[in-house]
Design a protein around this motif. Structure first.
Motif, PDB file in Angstrom:
ATOM      1  N   SER A 166      22.917  36.355  48.357  1.00 56.44           N
ATOM      2  CA  SER A 166      22.483  35.637  47.149  1.00 56.44           C
ATOM      3  C   SER A 166      22.912  36.683  46.143  1.00 56.44           C
ATOM      4  O   SER A 166      23.356  36.374  44.997  1.00 56.44           O
ATOM      5  N   ASP A 167      22.495  37.864  46.196  1.00 55.30           N
ATOM      6  CA  ASP A 167      22.811  39.012  45.031  1.00 55.30           C
ATOM      7  C   ASP A 167      24.242  39.154  44.874  1.00 55.30           C
ATOM      8  O   ASP A 167      24.572  39.220  43.749  1.00 55.30           O
ATOM      9  N   ARG A 168      24.840  39.316  45.941  1.00 52.99           N
ATOM     10  CA  ARG A 168      26.269  39.404  45.929  1.00 52.99           C
ATOM     11  C   ARG A 168      27.309  38.365  45.297  1.00 52.99           C
ATOM     12  O   ARG A 168      27.915  38.714  44.317  1.00 52.99           O
ATOM     13  N   ALA A 169      26.642  37.127  45.598  1.00 50.23           N
ATOM     14  CA  ALA A 169      27.491  35.896  44.997  1.00 50.23           C
ATOM     15  C   ALA A 169      26.776  35.944  43.750  1.00 50.23           C
ATOM     16  O   ALA A 169      27.886  35.461  42.637  1.00 50.23           O
ATOM     17  N   GLU A 170      25.803  36.202  43.295  1.00 54.52           N
ATOM     18  CA  GLU A 170      25.249  35.966  41.806  1.00 54.52           C
ATOM     19  C   GLU A 170      26.245  36.868  40.936  1.00 54.52           C
ATOM     20  O   GLU A 170      26.651  36.801  40.034  1.00 54.52           O
ATOM     21  N   ARG A 171      26.216  37.987  41.310  1.00 54.49           N
ATOM     22  CA  ARG A 171      27.017  39.220  40.724  1.00 54.49           C
ATOM     23  C   ARG A 171      28.559  38.974  40.360  1.00 54.49           C
ATOM     24  O   ARG A 171      29.004  39.092  39.229  1.00 54.49           O
ATOM     25  N   ALA A 172      29.034  38.366  41.592  1.00 58.02           N
ATOM     26  CA  ALA A 172      30.630  38.059  41.345  1.00 58.02           C
ATOM     27  C   ALA A 172      30.791  36.781  40.736  1.00 58.02           C
ATOM     28  O   ALA A 172      31.631  36.689  39.717  1.00 58.02           O
ATOM     29  N   ALA A 173      29.861  35.923  40.535  1.00 57.10           N
ATOM     30  CA  ALA A 173      29.930  34.872  39.773  1.00 57.10           C
ATOM     31  C   ALA A 173      29.622  35.002  38.210  1.00 57.10           C
ATOM     32  O   ALA A 173      30.581  34.504  37.333  1.00 57.10           O
ATOM     33  N   VAL A 174      28.650  35.975  37.815  1.00 56.03           N
ATOM     34  CA  VAL A 174      28.632  36.246  36.618  1.00 56.03           C
ATOM     35  C   VAL A 174      29.852  37.219  35.965  1.00 56.03           C
ATOM     36  O   VAL A 174      30.215  36.952  34.820  1.00 56.03           O
ATOM     37  N   GLU A 175      30.196  37.802  36.665  1.00 57.77           N
ATOM     38  CA  GLU A 175      31.520  38.712  36.583  1.00 57.77           C
ATOM     39  C   GLU A 175      32.451  37.761  36.095  1.00 57.77           C
ATOM     40  O   GLU A 175      33.447  38.013  35.159  1.00 57.77           O
ATOM     41  N   ALA A 176      32.881  36.819  37.000  1.00 57.63           N
ATOM     42  CA  ALA A 176      34.095  36.189  36.978  1.00 57.63           C
ATOM     43  C   ALA A 176      33.964  35.116  35.572  1.00 57.63           C
ATOM     44  O   ALA A 176      34.943  34.899  34.760  1.00 57.63           O
ATOM     45  N   LEU A 177      32.732  34.557  35.111  1.00 56.56           N
ATOM     46  CA  LEU A 177      32.444  33.803  34.243  1.00 56.56           C
ATOM     47  C   LEU A 177      32.657  34.830  32.899  1.00 56.56           C
ATOM     48  O   LEU A 177      33.336  34.247  31.944  1.00 56.56           O
ATOM     49  N   ALA A 178      31.898  36.132  32.769  1.00 51.40           N
ATOM     50  CA  ALA A 178      32.146  37.046  31.587  1.00 51.40           C
ATOM     51  C   ALA A 178      33.585  37.276  31.387  1.00 51.40           C
ATOM     52  O   ALA A 178      34.025  37.370  30.154  1.00 51.40           O
ATOM     53  N   GLU A 179      34.218  37.532  32.416  1.00 54.88           N
ATOM     54  CA  GLU A 179      35.594  37.965  32.136  1.00 54.88           C
ATOM     55  C   GLU A 179      36.570  36.897  31.412  1.00 54.88           C
ATOM     56  O   GLU A 179      37.292  37.267  30.703  1.00 54.88           O
ATOM     57  N   ALA A 180      36.161  35.638  31.821  1.00 56.86           N
ATOM     58  CA  ALA A 180      36.975  34.739  31.142  1.00 56.86           C
ATOM     59  C   ALA A 180      36.591  34.302  29.701  1.00 56.86           C
ATOM     60  O   ALA A 180      37.267  33.788  29.045  1.00 56.86           O
ATOM     61  N   LEU A 181      35.316  34.907  29.232  1.00 55.21           N
ATOM     62  CA  LEU A 181      34.892  34.473  27.926  1.00 55.21           C
ATOM     63  C   LEU A 181      35.079  35.970  27.023  1.00 55.21           C
ATOM     64  O   LEU A 181      34.873  35.794  25.860  1.00 55.21           O
TER      65      LEU A 181
END
Length: 298
Positions: free
Chosen positions: A83-98
């Protein structure tokens, strides 16, 4: 605004989608299945098929949105590291797009691990830093993008975001009480939880997306301190069950996984949240919800 919402069909997310649509925003919800997509489209939202591991879909959805609300989490209690791994990867992907857009990016967090014997304040930073920490350190990761042109805000949820249909912690407490034939609290029942009604939480999220400055932490805490004994007593009244103290060493056996949380004080002040956004909770209290049948009756 065109708002991308992850966790759009979840307990908090579904109410937030309704709140955003009602305020005139366009919503795209991340949907893991055709059924989830259909439920979003029935409301008047759009669906983006994908999940937290589909980073390309997350990046595409974020790049096409005016604001991003990240509520989804795997909540894999058997494998929290995943859960922690997926959460960090998702936040990073979303933030990089912004990056460089100055668009709102709201990231959800809980209170577990933040409390140190007093109510958590909005000014208190999360101690979770780095990929091996709780939620992969996603709160601090997201806030690190403020200096890169992302209007990051954090929404911290009370341990009980309650209401009819809730499948969160209180639902598990009710299930344990009905199975055991007794509504329990741990020790003397003085452990404290914060709580907020689902409708008040959805409204706060909308206000935060619309108004909160970059770097703001918001607390969805309508009631700062509800004793776990008061919660157990309300469950007892609702289901006609006796109420008893459960020794701490028996909590896991009696309550299951939720026993760890039920024995942990998790409280937060929302004074700065209310002042900054003129947020005034109006929903029923947690005890009122339990006693009125939100979680069923005897």
């Amino acid at each position: 605004m065109r708002v991308l919402v992850t966790g759009a069909t979840g307990w908090i997310g579904s109410a937030t989608v309704d709140e955003l649509l009602g305020a005139g925003h366009d919503v795209t919800g991340l949907a893991r299945s055709a059924d989830s997509a259909a439920s979003l489209e029935k409301k008047g939202a759009q669906a983006l098929l994908g999940d937290l591991d589909d980073l390309d879909s997350l990046r595409r959805g974020a790049s096409e949105a005016d604001a991003v609300l990240h509520l989804a989490n795997k909540h894999d209690w058997a494998n929290p590291a995943e859960s922690d791994r997926a959460e960090r990867a998702a936040v990073e992907a979303l933030a990089e797009a912004l990056v460089g857009t100055d668009r709102p990016f709201m990231v959800a967090n809980g209170l577990s691990g933040l409390c140190d014997g007093r109510p958590v304040l909005e000014t208190d930073p999360s101690p979770a830093i780095g990929p091996d920490s709780d939620r992969g350190g996603s709160e601090n990761l997201a806030l690190g993008y403020v200096d890169r042109g992302v209007r990051t805000t954090i929404i911290r949820f009370a341990p009980s975001i309650h209401g009819a249909g809730d499948w969160g912690f209180v639902n598990f407490l009710v299930a344990a009480a009905r199975e055991r034939g007794v509504s329990g609290y741990i020790g003397d029942g003085s452990t404290l939880w914060s709580a907020a009604h689902r409708s008040d939480t959805a409204r706060l999220i909308r206000l935060g997306l619309e108004q909160a400055p970059a770097g703001t932490r918001l607390h969805a805490s309508a009631e700062e301190s509800v004793t776990t004994r008061a919660i157990a007593e309300a469950i007892g009244r609702a289901f006609g069950l006796p109420v008893e103290s459960i020794p701490a060493e028996n909590a896991a056996e009696h309550f299951g996984f939720v026993g760890h949380f039920f024995g942990t004080t998790m409280t937060a002040s929302s004074a700065l949240t209310r002042e900054g956004l003129s947020w005034r909770p109006t929903g029923p209290t947690l005890v009122e919800d339990i006693e009125s049948g939100a979680y069923g009756t005897a």
